[in-house]
Design a protein around this motif. Structure first.
Motif, PDB file in Angstrom:
ATOM      1  N   LEU A  77     -26.962 -20.257  16.244  1.00 15.46           N
ATOM      2  CA  LEU A  77     -26.221 -19.185  15.576  1.00 15.46           C
ATOM      3  C   LEU A  77     -26.245 -19.309  14.061  1.00 15.46           C
ATOM      4  O   LEU A  77     -25.825 -18.391  13.354  1.00 15.46           O
ATOM      5  CB  LEU A  77     -24.770 -19.171  16.061  1.00 15.46           C
ATOM      6  N   ALA A  78     -26.732 -20.424  13.551  1.00 14.27           N
ATOM      7  CA  ALA A  78     -26.747 -20.663  12.097  1.00 14.27           C
ATOM      8  C   ALA A  78     -27.952 -19.959  11.487  1.00 14.27           C
ATOM      9  O   ALA A  78     -28.851 -20.578  10.905  1.00 14.27           O
ATOM     10  CB  ALA A  78     -26.781 -22.155  11.803  1.00 14.27           C
ATOM     11  N   ASN A  79     -27.973 -18.635  11.613  1.00 12.36           N
ATOM     12  CA  ASN A  79     -29.125 -17.853  11.161  1.00 12.36           C
ATOM     13  C   ASN A  79     -28.680 -16.634  10.382  1.00 12.36           C
ATOM     14  O   ASN A  79     -27.545 -16.162  10.503  1.00 12.36           O
ATOM     15  CB  ASN A  79     -29.982 -17.439  12.357  1.00 12.36           C
ATOM     16  N   THR A  80     -29.592 -16.116   9.573  1.00  8.06           N
ATOM     17  CA  THR A  80     -29.309 -14.917   8.788  1.00  8.06           C
ATOM     18  C   THR A  80     -30.577 -14.134   8.510  1.00  8.06           C
ATOM     19  O   THR A  80     -31.669 -14.707   8.423  1.00  8.06           O
ATOM     20  CB  THR A  80     -28.640 -15.279   7.446  1.00  8.06           C
ATOM     21  N   MET A  86     -27.137 -22.114   6.818  1.00  4.75           N
ATOM     22  CA  MET A  86     -27.885 -21.250   7.725  1.00  4.75           C
ATOM     23  C   MET A  86     -29.348 -21.154   7.316  1.00  4.75           C
ATOM     24  O   MET A  86     -29.719 -21.468   6.187  1.00  4.75           O
ATOM     25  CB  MET A  86     -27.261 -19.856   7.773  1.00  4.75           C
ATOM     26  N   THR A  87     -30.183 -20.731   8.277  1.00  4.79           N
ATOM     27  CA  THR A  87     -31.617 -20.586   8.074  1.00  4.79           C
ATOM     28  C   THR A  87     -32.006 -19.115   8.076  1.00  4.79           C
ATOM     29  O   THR A  87     -31.499 -18.328   8.873  1.00  4.79           O
ATOM     30  CB  THR A  87     -32.397 -21.306   9.193  1.00  4.79           C
ATOM     31  N   VAL A  88     -32.931 -18.744   7.202  1.00  6.18           N
ATOM     32  CA  VAL A  88     -33.460 -17.378   7.190  1.00  6.18           C
ATOM     33  C   VAL A  88     -34.391 -17.204   8.387  1.00  6.18           C
ATOM     34  O   VAL A  88     -35.395 -17.902   8.521  1.00  6.18           O
ATOM     35  CB  VAL A  88     -34.225 -17.093   5.891  1.00  6.18           C
ATOM     36  N   THR A  89     -34.053 -16.262   9.265  1.00  8.30           N
ATOM     37  CA  THR A  89     -34.858 -16.026  10.465  1.00  8.30           C
ATOM     38  C   THR A  89     -35.288 -14.574  10.621  1.00  8.30           C
ATOM     39  O   THR A  89     -36.006 -14.245  11.564  1.00  8.30           O
ATOM     40  CB  THR A  89     -34.079 -16.437  11.732  1.00  8.30           C
ATOM     41  N   MET A 102     -22.753 -13.003  13.521  1.00  5.18           N
ATOM     42  CA  MET A 102     -21.299 -12.850  13.434  1.00  5.18           C
ATOM     43  C   MET A 102     -20.608 -14.207  13.347  1.00  5.18           C
ATOM     44  O   MET A 102     -19.606 -14.362  12.644  1.00  5.18           O
ATOM     45  CB  MET A 102     -20.776 -12.069  14.643  1.00  5.18           C
ATOM     46  N   ALA A 103     -21.155 -15.200  14.039  1.00  6.40           N
ATOM     47  CA  ALA A 103     -20.558 -16.537  14.007  1.00  6.40           C
ATOM     48  C   ALA A 103     -20.556 -17.102  12.595  1.00  6.40           C
ATOM     49  O   ALA A 103     -19.571 -17.726  12.159  1.00  6.40           O
ATOM     50  CB  ALA A 103     -21.305 -17.470  14.945  1.00  6.40           C
ATOM     51  N   MET A 104     -21.640 -16.902  11.853  1.00  6.33           N
ATOM     52  CA  MET A 104     -21.697 -17.384  10.471  1.00  6.33           C
ATOM     53  C   MET A 104     -20.761 -16.581   9.574  1.00  6.33           C
ATOM     54  O   MET A 104     -20.073 -17.134   8.714  1.00  6.33           O
ATOM     55  CB  MET A 104     -23.135 -17.301   9.949  1.00  6.33           C
ATOM     56  N   TYR A 105     -20.732 -15.258   9.781  1.00  8.80           N
ATOM     57  CA  TYR A 105     -19.846 -14.400   8.990  1.00  8.80           C
ATOM     58  C   TYR A 105     -18.386 -14.811   9.163  1.00  8.80           C
ATOM     59  O   TYR A 105     -17.619 -14.859   8.187  1.00  8.80           O
ATOM     60  CB  TYR A 105     -20.044 -12.947   9.406  1.00  8.80           C
TER      61      TYR A 105
END
Length: 254
Positions: A60-63, A98-101, A127-130
């Motif tokens: 989930l650590a993505n953006t 987070m990682t750019v995906t 949403m989890a990161m937000y």
């Protein structure tokens, strides 16, 4: 003798932190929104070509990022620290990593192309990161600060061999250090010559009309955006098959 390993099963989601391998960048400003729900299903796939982010270790650590940050997929795999600021009503004090995906494209239906219209800098994250940055899912677009940090990964770089005998395609992921792959080369054990691969899309790299690679053990060179290179010799054995995933060396973390 070089070792090779076929990766099977589901990879656990790994966190990454700053180390001395890649210097932290300066804080910059942008805005952030989210898409999908807390399951993260909507964030799977995308222009970076990763596919199942859970199986590939990103979780989930993505953006997604706007085009000015995406830079024609060259930023795929880069890692960022992000924090909410200047919004005391909705900001938390958490710094998310987070990682750019994926890419957040402009929306032609919105005035001015929306939040991701160049030259705007925008993060459209899971949403989890937000929700680590904001205390409400109804806060809308929130102001953030962000900076590049090193990617620390569990295990080696992964090579997912795709394509067919006349179109050799490899997805490169789980890349540490700078995280953003800028060049990939492949070498067959019989030929002994490095072949420069081309970016097909995202972090999928290809070589056209190379059926001679079939039946050879394969080595890879991966270069990241900071100019560092890792060579993984004989990663795939001579009997490799399309669809298999192999694990190579990793960029050092110290």
């Amino acid at each position: 003798m070089a070792m090779h390993k076929v990766v099977v099963g589901v990879l656990i989601m790994v966190a990454f932190a700053a180390t001395s391998a890649v210097a932290q960048g300066e804080w910059d400003t942008a805005d952030a929104t989210f898409y999908g729900d807390m399951s993260g299903k909507a964030t799977m796939g995308g222009p970076c070509g990763y596919g199942d982010l859970f199986a590939q270790g990103y979780g989930l650590a993505n953006t997604a990022v706007s085009g000015v940050l995406f830079n024609d997929a060259e930023t795929c795999g880069a890692c960022y620290e992000v924090k909410c600021f200047n919004n005391t009503q909705h900001c938390t004090t958490t710094i998310a990593k987070m990682t750019v995906t994926s890419l957040c494209p402009p929306d032609p239906k919105l005035p001015g192309g929306g939040l991701c219209q160049p030259p705007k800098k925008h993060f459209d994250m899971s949403m989890a990161m937000y929700m680590t940055l904001s205390n409400s899912p109804y806060a809308g677009s929130i102001p953030i600060q962000f900076r590049r940090v090193p990617c620390v990964k569990t295990g080696g770089i992964k090579f997912n061999i795709k394509g067919n005998p006349w179109w050799f395609l490899v997805l490169v992921y789980n890349v540490g250090g700078s995280g953003d792959v800028s060049a990939v080369s492949v070498k067959g054990s019989k030929d002994g010559k490095w072949i420069t691969m081309e970016r097909e899309w995202g972090q999928n790299w290809h070589v056209m009309m190379k059926p001679e690679l079939v039946g050879q053990a394969l080595s890879f060179q991966v270069t990241t955006g900071d100019g560092k290179m890792v060579e993984s010799d004989d990663v795939a054995p001579a009997n490799w098959q399309h669809g298999q995933i192999f694990e190579g060396k990793q960029f050092p973390t110290n």
